[in-house]
Design a protein around this motif. Sequence first.
Motif, PDB file in Angstrom:
ATOM      1  N   ASP A   1      30.924  54.022  36.459  1.00  0.00           N
ATOM      2  CA  ASP A   1      30.709  53.867  35.021  1.00  0.00           C
ATOM      3  C   ASP A   1      32.034  53.724  34.281  1.00  0.00           C
ATOM      4  OD1 ASP A   1      27.994  54.150  35.424  1.00  0.00           O
ATOM      5  OD2 ASP A   1      28.028  56.314  35.121  1.00  0.00           O
ATOM      6  N   ASP A   2      32.126  52.729  33.439  1.00  0.00           N
ATOM      7  CA  ASP A   2      33.288  52.533  32.566  1.00  0.00           C
ATOM      8  C   ASP A   2      32.765  52.143  31.193  1.00  0.00           C
ATOM      9  OD1 ASP A   2      35.540  51.707  31.152  1.00  0.00           O
ATOM     10  OD2 ASP A   2      36.501  50.842  32.916  1.00  0.00           O
ATOM     11  N   PRO A   3      32.907  53.017  30.194  1.00  0.00           N
ATOM     12  CA  PRO A   3      32.347  52.720  28.870  1.00  0.00           C
ATOM     13  C   PRO A   3      32.957  51.496  28.219  1.00  0.00           C
ATOM     14  CG  PRO A   3      33.816  54.619  28.773  1.00  0.00           C
ATOM     15  CD  PRO A   3      33.618  54.309  30.227  1.00  0.00           C
ATOM     16  N   HIS A   4      34.106  51.039  28.698  1.00  0.00           N
ATOM     17  CA  HIS A   4      34.777  49.883  28.102  1.00  0.00           C
ATOM     18  C   HIS A   4      34.418  48.577  28.802  1.00  0.00           C
ATOM     19  CE1 HIS A   4      37.041  52.773  25.791  1.00  0.00           C
ATOM     20  NE2 HIS A   4      37.450  53.349  26.900  1.00  0.00           N
ATOM     21  N   GLY A   5      33.494  48.622  29.743  1.00  0.00           N
ATOM     22  CA  GLY A   5      33.102  47.408  30.440  1.00  0.00           C
ATOM     23  C   GLY A   5      33.908  47.195  31.708  1.00  0.00           C
ATOM     24  N   LEU A   6      33.739  46.040  32.313  1.00  0.00           N
ATOM     25  CA  LEU A   6      34.407  45.722  33.570  1.00  0.00           C
ATOM     26  C   LEU A   6      35.849  45.298  33.292  1.00  0.00           C
ATOM     27  CD1 LEU A   6      34.119  45.365  36.620  1.00  0.00           C
ATOM     28  CD2 LEU A   6      33.228  43.068  36.196  1.00  0.00           C
ATOM     29  N   TYR A   7      36.789  46.000  33.905  1.00  0.00           N
ATOM     30  CA  TYR A   7      38.212  45.754  33.690  1.00  0.00           C
ATOM     31  C   TYR A   7      38.627  44.457  34.392  1.00  0.00           C
ATOM     32  CZ  TYR A   7      43.217  46.414  34.718  1.00  0.00           C
ATOM     33  OH  TYR A   7      44.567  46.229  34.877  1.00  0.00           O
ATOM     34  N   GLY A   8      39.315  43.590  33.646  1.00  0.00           N
ATOM     35  CA  GLY A   8      39.696  42.286  34.172  1.00  0.00           C
ATOM     36  C   GLY A   8      40.580  42.356  35.402  1.00  0.00           C
ATOM     37  N   GLY A   9      41.488  43.330  35.445  1.00  0.00           N
ATOM     38  CA  GLY A   9      42.349  43.473  36.609  1.00  0.00           C
ATOM     39  C   GLY A   9      41.569  43.779  37.875  1.00  0.00           C
ATOM     40  N   GLN A  10      40.447  44.488  37.723  1.00  0.00           N
ATOM     41  CA  GLN A  10      39.603  44.787  38.868  1.00  0.00           C
ATOM     42  C   GLN A  10      38.958  43.517  39.416  1.00  0.00           C
ATOM     43  OE1 GLN A  10      36.704  47.954  38.272  1.00  0.00           O
ATOM     44  NE2 GLN A  10      35.254  46.943  39.634  1.00  0.00           N
ATOM     45  N   VAL A  11      38.441  42.664  38.530  1.00  0.00           N
ATOM     46  CA  VAL A  11      37.805  41.419  38.969  1.00  0.00           C
ATOM     47  C   VAL A  11      38.839  40.510  39.645  1.00  0.00           C
ATOM     48  CG1 VAL A  11      36.387  39.461  38.264  1.00  0.00           C
ATOM     49  CG2 VAL A  11      36.208  41.608  37.042  1.00  0.00           C
ATOM     50  N   MET A  12      40.045  40.403  39.072  1.00  0.00           N
ATOM     51  CA  MET A  12      41.091  39.579  39.682  1.00  0.00           C
ATOM     52  C   MET A  12      41.433  40.086  41.073  1.00  0.00           C
ATOM     53  SD  MET A  12      44.001  38.442  36.951  1.00  0.00           S
ATOM     54  CE  MET A  12      44.480  40.121  36.537  1.00  0.00           C
ATOM     55  N   ALA A  13      41.612  41.408  41.197  1.00  0.00           N
ATOM     56  CA  ALA A  13      42.012  41.981  42.484  1.00  0.00           C
ATOM     57  C   ALA A  13      40.911  41.816  43.525  1.00  0.00           C
ATOM     58  CB  ALA A  13      42.375  43.449  42.303  1.00  0.00           C
ATOM     59  N   GLN A  14      39.651  41.979  43.129  1.00  0.00           N
ATOM     60  CA  GLN A  14      38.563  41.767  44.076  1.00  0.00           C
ATOM     61  C   GLN A  14      38.461  40.302  44.488  1.00  0.00           C
ATOM     62  OE1 GLN A  14      35.157  43.404  42.019  1.00  0.00           O
ATOM     63  NE2 GLN A  14      35.478  45.461  42.849  1.00  0.00           N
ATOM     64  N   ALA A  15      38.661  39.388  43.541  1.00  0.00           N
ATOM     65  CA  ALA A  15      38.650  37.967  43.869  1.00  0.00           C
ATOM     66  C   ALA A  15      39.769  37.636  44.855  1.00  0.00           C
ATOM     67  CB  ALA A  15      38.793  37.135  42.598  1.00  0.00           C
ATOM     68  N   LEU A  16      40.944  38.222  44.630  1.00  0.00           N
ATOM     69  CA  LEU A  16      42.055  38.000  45.556  1.00  0.00           C
ATOM     70  C   LEU A  16      41.734  38.583  46.924  1.00  0.00           C
ATOM     71  CD1 LEU A  16      44.919  37.077  46.168  1.00  0.00           C
ATOM     72  CD2 LEU A  16      45.747  39.263  45.263  1.00  0.00           C
ATOM     73  N   ARG A  17      41.079  39.743  46.949  1.00  0.00           N
ATOM     74  CA  ARG A  17      40.696  40.344  48.226  1.00  0.00           C
ATOM     75  C   ARG A  17      39.753  39.422  48.995  1.00  0.00           C
ATOM     76  NH1 ARG A  17      42.465  43.288  52.290  1.00  0.00           N
ATOM     77  NH2 ARG A  17      40.836  44.466  53.345  1.00  0.00           N
ATOM     78  N   ALA A  18      38.784  38.847  48.284  1.00  0.00           N
ATOM     79  CA  ALA A  18      37.854  37.925  48.937  1.00  0.00           C
ATOM     80  C   ALA A  18      38.607  36.721  49.494  1.00  0.00           C
ATOM     81  CB  ALA A  18      36.776  37.487  47.947  1.00  0.00           C
ATOM     82  N   ALA A  19      39.525  36.153  48.713  1.00  0.00           N
ATOM     83  CA  ALA A  19      40.303  35.009  49.183  1.00  0.00           C
ATOM     84  C   ALA A  19      41.158  35.389  50.381  1.00  0.00           C
ATOM     85  CB  ALA A  19      41.183  34.484  48.048  1.00  0.00           C
ATOM     86  N   SER A  20      41.748  36.590  50.357  1.00  0.00           N
ATOM     87  CA  SER A  20      42.609  37.041  51.452  1.00  0.00           C
ATOM     88  C   SER A  20      41.840  37.149  52.760  1.00  0.00           C
ATOM     89  CB  SER A  20      43.243  38.392  51.107  1.00  0.00           C
ATOM     90  OG  SER A  20      44.042  38.315  49.954  1.00  0.00           O
ATOM     91  N   CYS A  21      40.555  37.493  52.659  1.00  0.00           N
ATOM     92  CA  CYS A  21      39.729  37.629  53.868  1.00  0.00           C
ATOM     93  C   CYS A  21      39.519  36.291  54.568  1.00  0.00           C
ATOM     94  CB  CYS A  21      38.377  38.241  53.513  1.00  0.00           C
ATOM     95  SG  CYS A  21      38.445  39.988  53.048  1.00  0.00           S
TER      96      CYS A  21
END
Length: 277
Positions: A37-57
């Motif tokens: 839970d994050d009351p401020h919504g989904l943090y952009g840095g998290q989405v970028m890092a997860q996208a990079l993780r997917a690409a790295s795989c």
Amino acid sequence: MRPATLSPAPSPAPTLAALLDVERIEQGLFRSVVTFDDPHGLYGGQVMAQALRAASCTAPRGFLVHSLHAYFVHPGDAGQRVVYEVHRDRDGRSYAARRVVARQGGKVLLNLACSFHVPEEGQDRQAGPPPEARRGQRVQTRAVGVEFRDGDPASALPSPARVWARVTDPVLDDPNGYAGMVTYISDMCTGLFRLADFDWHVQLTSVDHALWLYRPIRPGWLLMDLVGESVAHGRGVYRGRIFDESGALVAGLAQESLFRKIPGRRPHTIRRVPEES
């Protein structure tokens, strides 16, 4: 499914490594693993890092990420998983390129392009020394598993633009994994208020974000020095340099964000925390 009569308890924050991890659904398709839970919504840095993780795989063995550029399209829900679609644009002998589309609930959240490179021998120089910055009081942010310290104690700005950061959670033991953690950190602060007057009634939402990784980054303290470049037409642009404790320039970044007047106060997500006496 929880009974409708019960109020769900807030989900505890996961470790940063778990938060940034993704699972493979099928070839070229990944999904985030955990949410909280994050009351401020989904943090952009998290989405970028997860996208990079997917690409790295999908990157060939021995290829390390050296740059990425992300465009934020829609805000996301921190309590829902995100699906990442990875496109293989190139697999060369020394460079590989990937594009990632992040989707949630049928909407595109982010488009990311990133490039991987096999490290080579060559000259190693950088422009100028790092700025002098001692570690001051703790800075509270919405980040998971990261400690922030004020890098400019003399500044009167409520939100520091020069800040030390250190991942405190167990780290992914590979260069691309730690690069993802730095990607996560890189979207947290802003350099715009070193250029424009500080105002709580300004919307600061990331529009696009670029990161260049110059040298290998290992766990430890990193100094993020952010400087505003332009504020005009409802947008602001700032640039930044990231140094390690030895003074090596390990990364550079640039971001464009909204800089728009709003009627109410924006959420107070970053603040200095006085040390306990």
